[in-house]
Design a protein around this motif. Sequence first.
Motif, short mmCIF file in Angstrom:
data_model
loop_
_atom_site.label_atom_id
_atom_site.label_comp_id
_atom_site.label_asym_id
_atom_site.label_seq_id
_atom_site.Cartn_x
_atom_site.Cartn_y
_atom_site.Cartn_z
N ILE A 211 30.85 -24.36 -70.84
CA ILE A 211 29.56 -23.72 -70.64
C ILE A 211 29.58 -22.82 -69.42
CG2 ILE A 211 27.13 -24.17 -70.12
CD1 ILE A 211 27.38 -26.75 -71.75
N GLU A 212 30.28 -23.30 -68.36
CA GLU A 212 30.34 -22.52 -67.13
C GLU A 212 31.06 -21.19 -67.33
OE1 GLU A 212 32.25 -22.87 -62.61
OE2 GLU A 212 32.27 -24.58 -63.98
N LYS A 213 32.19 -21.21 -68.02
CA LYS A 213 32.99 -20.01 -68.21
C LYS A 213 32.71 -19.29 -69.52
CE LYS A 213 36.75 -21.65 -65.28
NZ LYS A 213 38.22 -21.82 -65.12
N ARG A 214 31.89 -19.94 -70.39
CA ARG A 214 31.47 -19.34 -71.66
C ARG A 214 32.66 -18.98 -72.56
NH1 ARG A 214 26.11 -18.20 -71.62
NH2 ARG A 214 25.07 -18.20 -69.57
N GLN A 215 33.73 -19.75 -72.47
CA GLN A 215 34.87 -19.55 -73.35
C GLN A 215 35.75 -20.79 -73.33
OE1 GLN A 215 37.49 -16.45 -72.05
NE2 GLN A 215 37.47 -17.09 -69.91
N ILE A 216 36.52 -20.96 -74.40
CA ILE A 216 37.46 -22.07 -74.48
C ILE A 216 38.82 -21.56 -74.05
CG2 ILE A 216 38.56 -23.75 -76.00
CD1 ILE A 216 36.12 -23.66 -77.77
N GLU A 217 39.30 -22.07 -72.93
CA GLU A 217 40.56 -21.59 -72.39
C GLU A 217 41.73 -22.43 -72.91
OE1 GLU A 217 38.93 -19.83 -68.15
OE2 GLU A 217 39.97 -21.77 -68.20
N GLY A 218 42.90 -22.07 -72.47
CA GLY A 218 44.09 -22.76 -72.92
C GLY A 218 45.01 -21.82 -73.66
N SER A 219 46.21 -22.28 -73.97
CA SER A 219 47.18 -21.45 -74.67
C SER A 219 48.08 -22.33 -75.53
CB SER A 219 48.03 -20.66 -73.68
OG SER A 219 48.82 -21.54 -72.89
N VAL A 220 48.86 -21.70 -76.36
CA VAL A 220 49.78 -22.44 -77.23
C VAL A 220 50.88 -23.10 -76.41
CG1 VAL A 220 51.42 -22.23 -79.13
CG2 VAL A 220 49.27 -20.94 -79.19
N LYS A 221 51.36 -22.43 -75.37
CA LYS A 221 52.45 -22.96 -74.55
C LYS A 221 51.98 -23.87 -73.43
CE LYS A 221 55.40 -18.94 -75.35
NZ LYS A 221 56.18 -17.84 -74.71
N GLY A 222 50.70 -23.95 -73.18
CA GLY A 222 50.20 -24.76 -72.09
C GLY A 222 50.12 -23.98 -70.80
N SER A 223 49.70 -24.65 -69.75
CA SER A 223 49.53 -24.00 -68.45
C SER A 223 50.88 -23.53 -67.90
CB SER A 223 48.87 -24.95 -67.46
OG SER A 223 47.60 -25.37 -67.94
N PRO A 224 50.92 -22.36 -67.28
CA PRO A 224 52.19 -21.88 -66.70
C PRO A 224 52.59 -22.68 -65.48
CG PRO A 224 50.39 -20.40 -66.12
CD PRO A 224 49.81 -21.41 -67.10
N ALA A 225 53.89 -22.69 -65.19
CA ALA A 225 54.42 -23.41 -64.02
C ALA A 225 55.26 -22.44 -63.18
CB ALA A 225 55.26 -24.60 -64.47
N GLU A 226 55.65 -22.89 -62.00
CA GLU A 226 56.41 -22.04 -61.08
C GLU A 226 57.77 -21.68 -61.66
OE1 GLU A 226 56.67 -24.12 -57.42
OE2 GLU A 226 54.50 -24.03 -57.00
N ASN A 227 58.43 -22.65 -62.29
CA ASN A 227 59.73 -22.40 -62.90
C ASN A 227 59.92 -23.34 -64.08
OD1 ASN A 227 60.85 -24.98 -61.75
ND2 ASN A 227 60.54 -23.85 -59.83
N ARG A 228 61.04 -23.20 -64.75
CA ARG A 228 61.29 -23.99 -65.95
C ARG A 228 61.44 -25.48 -65.63
NH1 ARG A 228 65.79 -21.73 -69.93
NH2 ARG A 228 64.21 -20.06 -69.87
N GLY A 229 62.07 -25.80 -64.50
CA GLY A 229 62.22 -27.21 -64.13
C GLY A 229 60.88 -27.88 -63.87
N ALA A 230 59.98 -27.16 -63.18
CA ALA A 230 58.65 -27.72 -62.92
C ALA A 230 57.88 -27.91 -64.21
CB ALA A 230 57.89 -26.79 -61.97
N LYS A 231 58.06 -26.97 -65.16
CA LYS A 231 57.37 -27.09 -66.44
C LYS A 231 57.85 -28.30 -67.22
CE LYS A 231 54.62 -25.87 -69.76
NZ LYS A 231 53.16 -25.99 -69.61
#
Length: 260
Positions: A211-231
């Motif tokens: 309701i606050e942002k008036r949209q459904i967020e998110g992605s197919v790959k998920g939230s981004p990370a600093e690097n591949r190891g962190a992900k």
Amino acid sequence: MDTKEVDESRVMRRTELQLHDSVSTRTGTLWTAVAHIITGVIGAGVLSLAWAMSELGWIAGPAALIAFAGVTLLSAVLLSDCYRYPDPETGSLRLNSYSQAVNLYLGKKNQMVCGFFVYITLFGCGIAYTIVTATCIRAIMRSNCYHREGHSATCSYGDNNNYFMLLFGLLQIFMSQIPNFHNMLWLSIVAAIMSFAYSSIGLGLAFDKIIEKRQIEGSVKGSPAENRGAKVWLVFQALGNIAFSYPFSTILLEIQDRTH
């Protein structure tokens, strides 16, 4: 060990279990059983599911959720069939716990092995609940500070949860001294209400963000990370949080044994 020795060993285990079963008192009802099941399925672990979904994405997140739910359901069905012996519906012998079921069906050695993993699981759940409780206490104190002092206030309680974990441990020691604490009817009701409260809080916070942002967020790959190891680390952490949300099958036989 030949077939005759196996049969004799099983008969001896059945006799021991029957002696233990004869003095077991079952005062539970359908409602208390449902309350305990709800408490086991909808625990504090559901509070981290939203974060786990954001890390895994719209495809892997729901798939992992369904997969862990399926494993839990399959385990519950298999264990429920082991409760009565020798027939799962008409058997005269009731098994009081998961350990007894493994002892009767698989033998003493497998009971020790499976029992080791069960205790490791319970130990891990205890650690997780302690950490989650300490984090929640700090978050509640910070939230109360913001409401009292305003959102511009510092409201810093540090990143160290040791004091809160010690406080929770002292409370657990005190609560464990209450006689027959696990047999209290109100405890089952309160636990079930709290479980629904957990899920309601998670849904409420999610809808609040939408309701606050008036949209459904998110992605197919998920939230981004600093690097591949962190992900990779975040993905495994998300899977662990989902697995922690389904600690039901290990207590199923105990719930069945307390019910008429």
